[in-house]
Design a protein around this motif. Structure first.
Motif, PDB file in Angstrom:
ATOM      1  N   GLY A   1       0.381   2.487  -1.158  1.00  0.00           N
ATOM      2  CA  GLY A   1       1.328   2.809  -2.212  1.00  0.00           C
ATOM      3  C   GLY A   1       2.417   3.711  -1.682  1.00  0.00           C
ATOM      4  O   GLY A   1       2.588   3.869  -0.457  1.00  0.00           O
TER       5      GLY A   1
ATOM      6  N   PHE B   1      -3.375   6.198  -6.764  1.00  0.00           N
ATOM      7  CA  PHE B   1      -2.027   5.644  -6.909  1.00  0.00           C
ATOM      8  C   PHE B   1      -1.388   5.981  -8.252  1.00  0.00           C
ATOM      9  O   PHE B   1      -0.442   5.326  -8.681  1.00  0.00           O
ATOM     10  CB  PHE B   1      -2.079   4.127  -6.692  1.00  0.00           C
ATOM     11  CG  PHE B   1      -2.696   3.758  -5.378  1.00  0.00           C
ATOM     12  CD1 PHE B   1      -1.960   3.806  -4.215  1.00  0.00           C
ATOM     13  CD2 PHE B   1      -4.048   3.421  -5.309  1.00  0.00           C
ATOM     14  CE1 PHE B   1      -2.538   3.497  -3.000  1.00  0.00           C
ATOM     15  CE2 PHE B   1      -4.635   3.107  -4.089  1.00  0.00           C
ATOM     16  CZ  PHE B   1      -3.876   3.149  -2.927  1.00  0.00           C
TER      17      PHE B   1
ATOM     18  N   ILE C   1       1.899  -0.896  -5.538  1.00  0.00           N
ATOM     19  CA  ILE C   1       0.848  -0.991  -4.524  1.00  0.00           C
ATOM     20  C   ILE C   1       0.977  -2.345  -3.827  1.00  0.00           C
ATOM     21  O   ILE C   1       1.630  -3.259  -4.329  1.00  0.00           O
ATOM     22  CB  ILE C   1      -0.578  -0.847  -5.107  1.00  0.00           C
ATOM     23  CG1 ILE C   1      -0.849  -1.940  -6.141  1.00  0.00           C
ATOM     24  CG2 ILE C   1      -0.784   0.541  -5.686  1.00  0.00           C
ATOM     25  CD1 ILE C   1      -2.293  -1.981  -6.629  1.00  0.00           C
TER      26      ILE C   1
END
Length: 310
Positions: A258, A281, A287
């Motif tokens: 990410g 994340f 991502i």
């Protein structure tokens, strides 16, 4: 949430998007290039000769080499204008019309008064092409250069010819920074094969479409219905309850990346399934997924935007 590559109807077709022949600086005739890719089990190929005056601005016609489960997409590697380092732009355009107008690009050096890189990239996209920023590391691309190509569908993140010829195959740094600036881009792996060194059969895309036909493949590429690979296969990705689930061919690592330093890896032996929590994340707008087999070969998903599942 399931990325479109795994919900679109059809099957995955293997293809290379970046290849050269004797119509530019490759060493094999177009027919032989197509024959070799078909013999190696590829479903399709884009022959992308250098679109400059030195080679009479070729868009190599490969229609005659289609058949027996193999197809082709017309394309070219476009060159016009100077990057920040003073060198000529390299822009991959797959799905060009055969009458795409030539720029004023006589050779591999910029000249005064020619189109800029962003201008020729936009013209290619307007003509119906899938456009990728070619080999950023090899080109010495700056972020200002990369930002200027508004017409790009993707960044070429792995270039096998650049890996074998100069150990500069990478475009992930460029892609990841653009994603973090909000650019909606995908990624692609290619060969950039010329056949004068072992620069072939090393990076490809797996495109999801109902039929192995030029227009369907091109539409799927533009829509991001594909993943990229050096060998492993991605069968399914799904995000559910803040967990990412992956199904794939046998691998030793599943990695999620990410924004910034955000990354989580799961390691194991002969894994064909994996589940990873996405808490790392929470601050990332995107991502992407990498799988790696025991030989170190990788496959990569296109980026997934987190607002689609948060």
């Amino acid at each position: 949430m399931i990325p479109s590559a795994f919900t679109a109807s059809g099957q995955f077709w293997r293809g290379n998007l970046h290849t050269h022949s004797t119509n530019s600086d490759g060493v094999l005739a177009p027919e032989e290039v197509c024959r070799r890719y078909q013999a190696e089990g590829y479903d399709f190929l884009a022959l992308t000769d250098h679109f400059i005056g030195l080679y009479n601005y070729p868009i190599t016609d490969t229609a005659a080499f289609r058949g027996d489960g193999f197809t082709t997409i017309l394309g070219a590697e476009l060159h016009s204008g100077a990057m920040k380092n003073g060198e000529l732009w390299h822009i991959l355009a797959v799905g060009l019309p055969s009458d795409f107008a030539a720029p004023n690009s006589p050779a591999f050096s910029p000249v005064d008064g020619q189109e800029t890189g962003p201008e020729i990239a936009q013209r290619a996209r307007d003509a119906g092409a899938y456009v990728a920023i070619a080999h950023p590391q090899w080109s010495g691309l700056t972020m200002d250069d990369a930002r200027s190509i508004d017409a790009a569908h993707a960044v070429e993140v792995y270039n096998h010819g650049c890996a074998m010829g100069c150990d500069r195959p990478d475009g992930f740094h460029t892609l990841d920074l653009l994603l973090s600036e909000g650019r909606q881009l995908n990624l692609c792996a290619t060969d950039d094969a010329h056949f004068y060194e072992p620069d072939h059969f090393g990076g490809w895309v797996m495109v999801k479409a109902e039929k192995n036909e030029t227009e369907q493949l091109l539409t799927a590429l533009k829509n991001g219905n594909y993943y990229s690979s050096q060998g492993p296969n991605l069968h399914h990705i799904e995000i559910k309850d803040r967990q990412l689930h992956v199904e794939c061919s046998s691998v030793s690592a599943i990695i999620i990346q990410g924004q910034g330093s955000a990354a989580v890896a799961k390691h194991g032996h002969s894994m064909t399934k994996g589940q990873i929590g996405l808490g790392r994340f929470d601050a990332s707008p995107w991502i992407r997924v990498t799988i790696m087999d025991a030989a170190g070969k990788k496959a990569w998903s296109n980026p997934i935007w987190c607002d689609e599942f948060k």
